[in-house]
Design a protein around this motif. Structure first.
Motif, mmCIF file in Angstrom:
data_model
loop_
_atom_site.group_PDB
_atom_site.id
_atom_site.type_symbol
_atom_site.label_atom_id
_atom_site.label_comp_id
_atom_site.label_asym_id
_atom_site.label_seq_id
_atom_site.Cartn_x
_atom_site.Cartn_y
_atom_site.Cartn_z
ATOM 1 N N GLY A 38 37.772 43.699 48.796
ATOM 2 C CA GLY A 38 37.875 45.150 48.757
ATOM 3 C C GLY A 38 38.179 45.605 47.344
ATOM 4 O O GLY A 38 37.579 45.132 46.378
ATOM 5 N N ASP A 39 39.134 46.536 47.179
ATOM 6 C CA ASP A 39 39.540 46.991 45.851
ATOM 7 C C ASP A 39 40.139 45.833 45.063
ATOM 8 O O ASP A 39 40.821 44.967 45.622
ATOM 9 N N CYS A 40 39.922 45.833 43.745
ATOM 10 C CA CYS A 40 40.556 44.806 42.928
ATOM 11 C C CYS A 40 42.062 45.045 42.883
ATOM 12 O O CYS A 40 42.556 46.157 43.117
ATOM 13 N N ALA A 41 42.802 43.992 42.611
ATOM 14 C CA ALA A 41 44.265 44.053 42.655
ATOM 15 C C ALA A 41 44.839 44.397 41.287
ATOM 16 O O ALA A 41 44.177 44.247 40.251
ATOM 17 N N HIS A 42 46.099 44.836 41.289
ATOM 18 C CA HIS A 42 46.793 45.177 40.050
ATOM 19 C C HIS A 42 47.462 43.945 39.444
ATOM 20 O O HIS A 42 48.002 43.092 40.158
ATOM 21 N N GLU A 43 47.457 43.877 38.111
ATOM 22 C CA GLU A 43 48.094 42.772 37.387
ATOM 23 C C GLU A 43 49.544 42.568 37.827
ATOM 24 O O GLU A 43 49.989 41.435 38.032
ATOM 25 N N ALA A 44 50.284 43.673 37.961
ATOM 26 C CA ALA A 44 51.701 43.556 38.299
ATOM 27 C C ALA A 44 51.902 42.845 39.630
ATOM 28 O O ALA A 44 52.858 42.072 39.794
ATOM 29 N N GLY A 86 29.050 44.262 51.620
ATOM 30 C CA GLY A 86 28.980 43.117 52.523
ATOM 31 C C GLY A 86 29.811 41.935 52.095
ATOM 32 O O GLY A 86 30.082 41.047 52.899
ATOM 33 N N HIS A 87 30.245 41.895 50.864
ATOM 34 C CA HIS A 87 31.077 40.810 50.340
ATOM 35 C C HIS A 87 31.461 41.188 48.932
ATOM 36 O O HIS A 87 30.762 41.972 48.268
ATOM 37 N N SER A 88 32.579 40.645 48.442
ATOM 38 C CA SER A 88 32.916 40.844 47.031
ATOM 39 C C SER A 88 31.760 40.360 46.168
ATOM 40 O O SER A 88 31.187 39.291 46.407
ATOM 41 N N GLN A 89 31.426 41.141 45.154
ATOM 42 C CA GLN A 89 30.302 40.784 44.297
ATOM 43 C C GLN A 89 30.738 40.092 43.011
ATOM 44 O O GLN A 89 29.905 39.575 42.267
ATOM 45 N N PHE A 133 43.870 42.463 51.491
ATOM 46 C CA PHE A 133 43.472 43.616 50.698
ATOM 47 C C PHE A 133 44.580 43.982 49.719
ATOM 48 O O PHE A 133 45.732 43.558 49.858
ATOM 49 N N ALA A 134 44.250 44.850 48.770
ATOM 50 C CA ALA A 134 45.193 45.242 47.725
ATOM 51 C C ALA A 134 46.467 45.846 48.302
ATOM 52 O O ALA A 134 47.557 45.648 47.759
ATOM 53 N N VAL A 149 42.535 34.723 43.663
ATOM 54 C CA VAL A 149 41.107 34.979 43.463
ATOM 55 C C VAL A 149 40.860 36.463 43.688
ATOM 56 O O VAL A 149 41.008 36.974 44.801
ATOM 57 N N ASP A 150 40.495 37.153 42.625
ATOM 58 C CA ASP A 150 40.292 38.600 42.683
ATOM 59 C C ASP A 150 38.807 38.911 42.565
ATOM 60 O O ASP A 150 37.988 38.037 42.264
ATOM 61 N N GLY A 151 38.457 40.156 42.785
ATOM 62 C CA GLY A 151 37.068 40.587 42.673
ATOM 63 C C GLY A 151 36.938 42.046 43.049
ATOM 64 O O GLY A 151 37.895 42.817 42.948
ATOM 65 N N LEU A 152 35.787 42.440 43.474
ATOM 66 C CA LEU A 152 35.544 43.811 43.914
ATOM 67 C C LEU A 152 34.470 43.787 44.988
ATOM 68 O O LEU A 152 33.405 43.191 44.812
#
Length: 553
Positions: A292-298, A335-338, A265-266, A326-329
């Motif tokens: 989960g939450d998308c991650a930050h560029e930094a 139920g899963h990253s979309q 997770f982030a 591999v990022d997402g939301l």
């Protein structure tokens, strides 16, 4: 049987789902001696960090199923699981699913009072807990019976396990919960097929790079962990399950176990990015998988700089320095990253880009009347996908409030550009409308500050409305070696959009211990807003005051 044929057969098996992957694979009788799951604690006489084969895993789950059956647990009983270790969480889930009961997994970090109220609302048949969590629940007058200590379940006789329950596609199989950042965690029910839908989709595709040896640095009670376990089993790959997800703990596990990929997770990426990664042996890593939450560029840029990946070069396919991210939301309810987007050291599509939707997902950006918006327009994210949860357990009011025009409303604010890329700007509850009609998006503001300040590990932007005025506090957590006395005011304000910068009245370097977090590591901005409106202030360096002083460092 060829592995490719095995994956195709599993994808086509409509009896298969999140409730019976282990028993189905064991029943096939192939690959029983292959390493399957590894835990960071002992499992009875089996030592920590030594893999359990598929057969050994099946026998230990059957032993627990026999013990639960002897306790009177039957199909469709809801049983809360409140434990500390990844082994106890995963094995309890698999054993309860084997007999057709419905495990309700509770994050180990949930406070005892909150957990007791959550269990009461579940109307659970019983509670499985370890010694520490039985003590957590003890002062709170829980009416739900405490079943045997999980430490004793492995003493059951596998031969006395009841027949394997036959799950129906739409039946509830497991309950997980939301992050609880806005209040009591919400219980979310998942069906046999829905939580398996993303796995079934992946089984129809070529096996991706980095899926031979995976490290799960995920909250063990989360839906993402349930997916990870079954993704590993169906792909016949090794998975190591961590009981806790701190940055230093994950780095130690990487050095010890040498995974090809890490799932997390982030909050974990933030902690990893704050470490001096050059001091750790991370050469085995090819892929970081975020959910989960998308991650930050930094954070992403620091992680993709280490490890190695296969790349196409003028000399052919070779391993090159740097990894994939591999990022997402996603969320418990989705139920899963979309969405998905893959970053490497050479990519530059950031700005909270969450990528494009998976093939199984239909997404929309909706206005306040739930009508579709065009490119560049920020609106509510709506999802229609086979991965969606059944809804909120024992709470049909909230379930149906979040379903409109065929979509589940995720609570996220996003926009889509002309090329079909989606961008996340904030959670709807954290965005604030300014007097001039423009919006202040806290998550996007944090993204900008982190990208501009190399010595800041984490940033929290909290905007509150007092009368007709909006005031914003920027809380900064520096990397370990950064100078906390440095005045970053000009740098932070320059990073923000002008209409956001105009609302800022405090920029404070704080002790991370003062930032209230939910069980999965998310910042509880609702609680921070309440505190600030009540007059509480954070002083530079870490203490708190209630005098309302405006402070900056």
């Amino acid at each position: 049987m060829k592995r490719t044929n095995d994956r195709a057969q599993l994808a086509a098996d409509q009896e298969l789902g999140i409730g019976n992957v282990l028993t189905s694979l064991a029943g096939r009788g192939t690959g029983l001696d292959r390493p399957a799951l590894t835990f960071d604690t002992d499992v009875e006489d089996h030592p920590a960090w030594q893999p359990l084969t598929l057969h050994e895993l099946d026998q230990r789950v059957a032993a627990r199923a026999a013990a639960l059956h002897a306790l009177g647990i039957a199909p469709r009983d809801c049983v809360a699981v409140f434990v500390s270790t990844g082994a106890d969480m995963v094995l309890s889930y698999l054993a309860l699913a084997r007999i057709g009961a419905i495990p309700a997994l509770i994050n180990a970090r949930v406070a005892g009072a909150t957990a007791a109220e959550y269990i009461r609302r579940l109307r659970a048949t019983g509670v499985l807990a370890d010694e520490a969590h039985r003590a957590e629940l003890a002062p709170h007058g829980l009416d739900t019976p405490l079943l045997a200590d999980v430490a004793d379940l492995g003493k059951g006789d596998p031969a006395k396990a009841p027949p394997v329950y036959r799950h129906h596609a739409d039946e509830p199989v497991v309950i997980t919960h939301s992050s609880g950042t806005t209040g009591l965690p919400k219980a979310v029910g998942h069906s046999h097929h829905a939580l398996f839908a993303s796995i079934r989709h992946r089984l129809t595709l070529p096996k991706p790079q980095g899926l031979d040896r995976m490290l799960a640095a995920l909250p063990t009670a989360h839906a993402a962990m349930v997916i990870a376990v079954n993704l590993a089993l169906t792909n016949r790959v090794e998975l190591a399950v961590l009981s806790e997800q701190s940055g230093s703990g994950v780095l130690q596990a990487i050095e010890r176990w040498k995974p090809q990929s890490v799932l997390g997770f982030a909050a974990t990426w933030s902690e990893l990015a704050g470490e001096d990664l050059s001091q750790w042996d991370l050469d085995s890593i090819s892929v970081w998988w975020n959910t989960g939450d998308c991650a930050h560029e930094a954070h992403i840029r620091r992680l993709v700089a280490v490890g190695s990946r296969r790349s196409l070069t003028p000399q052919g396919i070779k391993r090159t320095k740097g990894s994939h991210f591999v990022d997402g939301l996603g969320s418990t309810e989705m139920g899963h990253s979309q969405f998905f987007i893959t970053h490497t050291p050479t990519t530059d599509r950031y700005g909270r880009c969450i990528g494009r939707p998976h093939a199984f997902s239909t997404v929309a950006v909706l206005d306040d009347d739930y009508e579709p918006l065009g490119p560049g327009e920020v609106g509510q994210l709506g999802i229609n996908a086979p991965t969606l949860s059944l809804g909120y357990w024992n709470d049909s009011v909230t379930t149906y409030r979040t379903r409109r025009n065929g979509f589940f409303l995720t609570g996220d604010l996003v926009y889509q550009d002309e090329d079909g890329w989606f961008y996340h700007v904030d959670r709807a509850v954290d965005a604030v409308e300014l007097p001039d009609g423009r919006k202040l998006f806290s998550a996007m503001s944090e993204e900008r500050v982190l990208a501009a300040c190399d010595d800041i590990r984490e940033c929290t932007v909290v905007a509150v409305r007092e009368g007709g005025r909006v005031t914003t506090t920027v809380l900064l957590i520096p990397v370990d070696k950064a100078d906390i006395e440095t005045d970053r005011t000009a740098q932070v304000l320059a990073a923000l959009e002008d209409h956001v910068a105009a609302t800022v009245d405090r920029i404070v370097v704080v002790d991370p211990e003062l930032i209230p977090l939910g069980p999965t590591g998310k910042v509880r901005k609702v609680l921070l807003r309440e505190r600030f409106l009540a007059g509480e202030r954070f002083e530079a360096g870490g203490s708190r005051t209630g005098d309302g002083a405006v402070l900056a460092s």
